[in-house]
Write a protein that holds these residues in place. Structure first.
Motif, short mmCIF file in Angstrom:
data_model
loop_
_atom_site.label_atom_id
_atom_site.label_comp_id
_atom_site.label_asym_id
_atom_site.label_seq_id
_atom_site.Cartn_x
_atom_site.Cartn_y
_atom_site.Cartn_z
N LEU A 113 0.84 -1.20 0.00
CA LEU A 113 0.00 0.00 0.00
C LEU A 113 0.87 1.25 0.00
O LEU A 113 1.71 1.45 0.88
N THR A 114 0.68 2.10 -0.99
CA THR A 114 1.38 3.39 -1.09
C THR A 114 0.35 4.47 -1.41
O THR A 114 -0.82 4.18 -1.67
N ALA A 115 0.81 5.71 -1.41
CA ALA A 115 -0.09 6.82 -1.75
C ALA A 115 -0.63 6.67 -3.17
O ALA A 115 -1.81 6.96 -3.43
N THR A 116 0.21 6.20 -4.10
CA THR A 116 -0.23 6.00 -5.48
C THR A 116 -1.30 4.92 -5.56
O THR A 116 -2.30 5.05 -6.29
N VAL A 117 -1.11 3.84 -4.80
CA VAL A 117 -2.10 2.75 -4.78
C VAL A 117 -3.45 3.26 -4.27
O VAL A 117 -4.50 2.99 -4.86
N LYS A 118 -3.43 4.02 -3.18
CA LYS A 118 -4.67 4.56 -2.63
C LYS A 118 -5.36 5.47 -3.64
O LYS A 118 -6.59 5.43 -3.81
N GLN A 119 -4.58 6.32 -4.29
CA GLN A 119 -5.18 7.23 -5.27
C GLN A 119 -5.79 6.45 -6.43
O GLN A 119 -6.89 6.77 -6.90
N ASN A 120 -5.10 5.40 -6.90
CA ASN A 120 -5.62 4.63 -8.02
C ASN A 120 -6.90 3.89 -7.66
O ASN A 120 -7.80 3.75 -8.50
N LEU A 121 -6.99 3.40 -6.44
CA LEU A 121 -8.25 2.79 -5.99
C LEU A 121 -9.40 3.80 -6.09
O LEU A 121 -10.48 3.48 -6.58
N ARG A 122 -9.16 5.00 -5.61
CA ARG A 122 -10.18 6.04 -5.68
C ARG A 122 -10.54 6.35 -7.13
O ARG A 122 -11.72 6.53 -7.47
N LEU A 123 -9.53 6.41 -7.99
CA LEU A 123 -9.77 6.78 -9.38
C LEU A 123 -10.59 5.70 -10.11
O LEU A 123 -11.50 6.03 -10.88
N MET A 124 -10.27 4.44 -9.88
CA MET A 124 -11.05 3.38 -10.52
C MET A 124 -12.52 3.47 -10.12
O MET A 124 -13.43 3.31 -10.95
N GLN A 125 -12.75 3.76 -8.85
CA GLN A 125 -14.13 3.92 -8.37
C GLN A 125 -14.76 5.17 -8.99
O GLN A 125 -15.93 5.15 -9.41
N ALA A 126 -14.00 6.25 -9.06
CA ALA A 126 -14.52 7.50 -9.61
C ALA A 126 -14.90 7.35 -11.08
O ALA A 126 -15.85 7.99 -11.55
N TYR A 127 -14.18 6.50 -11.83
CA TYR A 127 -14.50 6.27 -13.24
C TYR A 127 -15.54 5.18 -13.45
O TYR A 127 -15.79 4.77 -14.58
N SER A 332 -5.32 14.28 -8.41
CA SER A 332 -5.78 14.40 -7.02
C SER A 332 -7.21 14.91 -6.92
O SER A 332 -7.98 14.48 -6.05
N GLU A 333 -7.62 15.81 -7.80
CA GLU A 333 -8.99 16.35 -7.73
C GLU A 333 -10.02 15.25 -8.01
O GLU A 333 -11.02 15.13 -7.29
N ASN A 334 -9.78 14.44 -9.05
CA ASN A 334 -10.70 13.35 -9.35
C ASN A 334 -10.74 12.34 -8.21
O ASN A 334 -11.80 11.84 -7.83
N ALA A 335 -9.57 12.01 -7.67
CA ALA A 335 -9.48 11.02 -6.60
C ALA A 335 -10.16 11.49 -5.33
O ALA A 335 -10.72 10.69 -4.57
N SER A 336 -10.14 12.80 -5.09
CA SER A 336 -10.67 13.34 -3.83
C SER A 336 -12.19 13.21 -3.72
O SER A 336 -12.76 13.38 -2.63
#
Length: 352
Positions: A113-127, A332-336
């Protein structure tokens, strides 16, 4: 859905004109990407594939130009793929599926788990992707291959990293693009090109593309992923060569010119470290050196490849080109927009 049509603007179709009527493409990438000197050595150059798309860069966009078009041509309703919980491929695929009206299903396995991994999880959900987390690698691969979507019409199964025939064509096109940049004097002919290798299509396309075009360049693939996904070979010279052979058969079938059989693959293991996504000391040092040169990398793919690139520079055998496959766009905006509560129950703990 958008119309499917080959693009005359892609150099692949200038090199192999017979493919215009045989291969579909959605021109979604911002190409050509720049090739630039790197202030690390007089021999250092970089191919900026971190800039392949205005929203989300990286090498997956090149592959998806051909993959999405193939899915649409086959009248797919959904793309089902697989990757780690922080998969860049998953983010890019989810984004393109949303754009082209396709459902996206992603089977996920564990990685550090890294910051990039967390952001990518959010992004997949956001898309809008449907995320199916199975934990261990073997369990995830078994779930992917036994997926109930295989019984549903309109399902397009896509291996991890977007590595199939059409993904490989994306990097045959990339090799054609680079040759044009060399001919225009934008960079010297590289003695070697270094790229990270996960699922193999990037290395397959660059290696075979360079051979087809007569570029006297050594293509060095740096293995950053497991050799096998459960019982399935995933990142080996054999899996890369298989992609090259599929491309060879396609070109041999449709093109009038003589098509050579693919040569051997140069895939090195020296920089893999303790596992997929695990940081290495050499990789972290390379990330820092690139940061000082204005280039952002990460520990899973590009950091390890950058360590191999720096080793090549020390040999001073001519220009060395680093193929930057990471996304440099600020997401970061999309992931947030996504919190832990938005994720499936068994993924929420990764964002807590």
């Amino acid at each position: 859905m958008p119309a499917i049509a080959p693009s005359p603007e892609r150099p692949l179709f200038n090199t192999f004109p017979e493919l215009r009527s045989k291969i579909a493409i959605q021109a979604i990438a911002s190409l050509p990407t720049p090739v630039e000197p790197l202030p690390l050595s007089e021999y250092a150059w970089i191919k900026r594939d971190d800039l392949t798309h205005a929203q989300y860069g990286g090498n997956k966009i090149r592959k998806l130009e051909f993959i999405v078009a193939d899915a649409l041509q086959k009248k797919a309703k959904r793309i089902i793929t697989v990757g780690a919980i922080g998969t860049n491929h998953g983010v890019a695929t989810a984004m393109m599926c949303q754009q082209f009206g396709l459902e996206c299903v992603i089977y996920l396995f564990d990685q550090p788990l890294t910051a990039t991994v967390k952001q990518n999880l959010r992004l997949m959900q956001a898309y809008g992707a449907k995320l199916i987390y199975k934990g261990p690698l073997l369990k995830t691969m078994l779930a992917y291959y036994s997926s109930p979507y295989r019984m549903k019409s309109g399902s397009y199964f896509l291996f991890a990293g977007g590595s199939n025939l059409h993904g490989t064509l994306g990097f045959i096109n990339a090799a054609c693009e680079l040759k044009g940049q060399i001919e225009r004097g934008e960079c010297p002919p590289p003695a070697s090109i270094v790229c990270p290798v996960g699922s193999g299509a990037t290395l397959a396309g660059l290696s075979y593309g360079s051979q087809l075009l007569g570029l006297e360049t050594e293509i060095i693939g740096v293995r950053v992923a497991p050799k096998h996904l459960g019982p399935i070979p995933a990142c080996t010279p054999g899996t890369v060569h298989k992609l090259m052979m599929e491309t060879y058969r396609l070109l041999q079938k449709h093109c009038r010119q003589q098509i050579p059989r693919p040569a051997t693959v140069n895939l090195i293991d020296d920089f893999y470290g303790d596992g997929y996504g695990a940081a290495t000391e050499q990789g972290q040092q390379a990330i820092e050196r690139f940061k000082q040169a204005g280039i952002t990398l990460e520990q899973t793919y590009t950091g390890k490849a950058a360590a191999a690139f720096l080793q090549q520079l020390e040999r001073k055998n001519g220009a060395v080109l680093f193929w930057d496959t990471f996304n440099s766009r600020d997401m970061s905006e999309n992931a947030s927009t996504i919190t832990a509560a938005d994720l499936p129950d068994n993924l929420r703990s990764f964002l807590v």
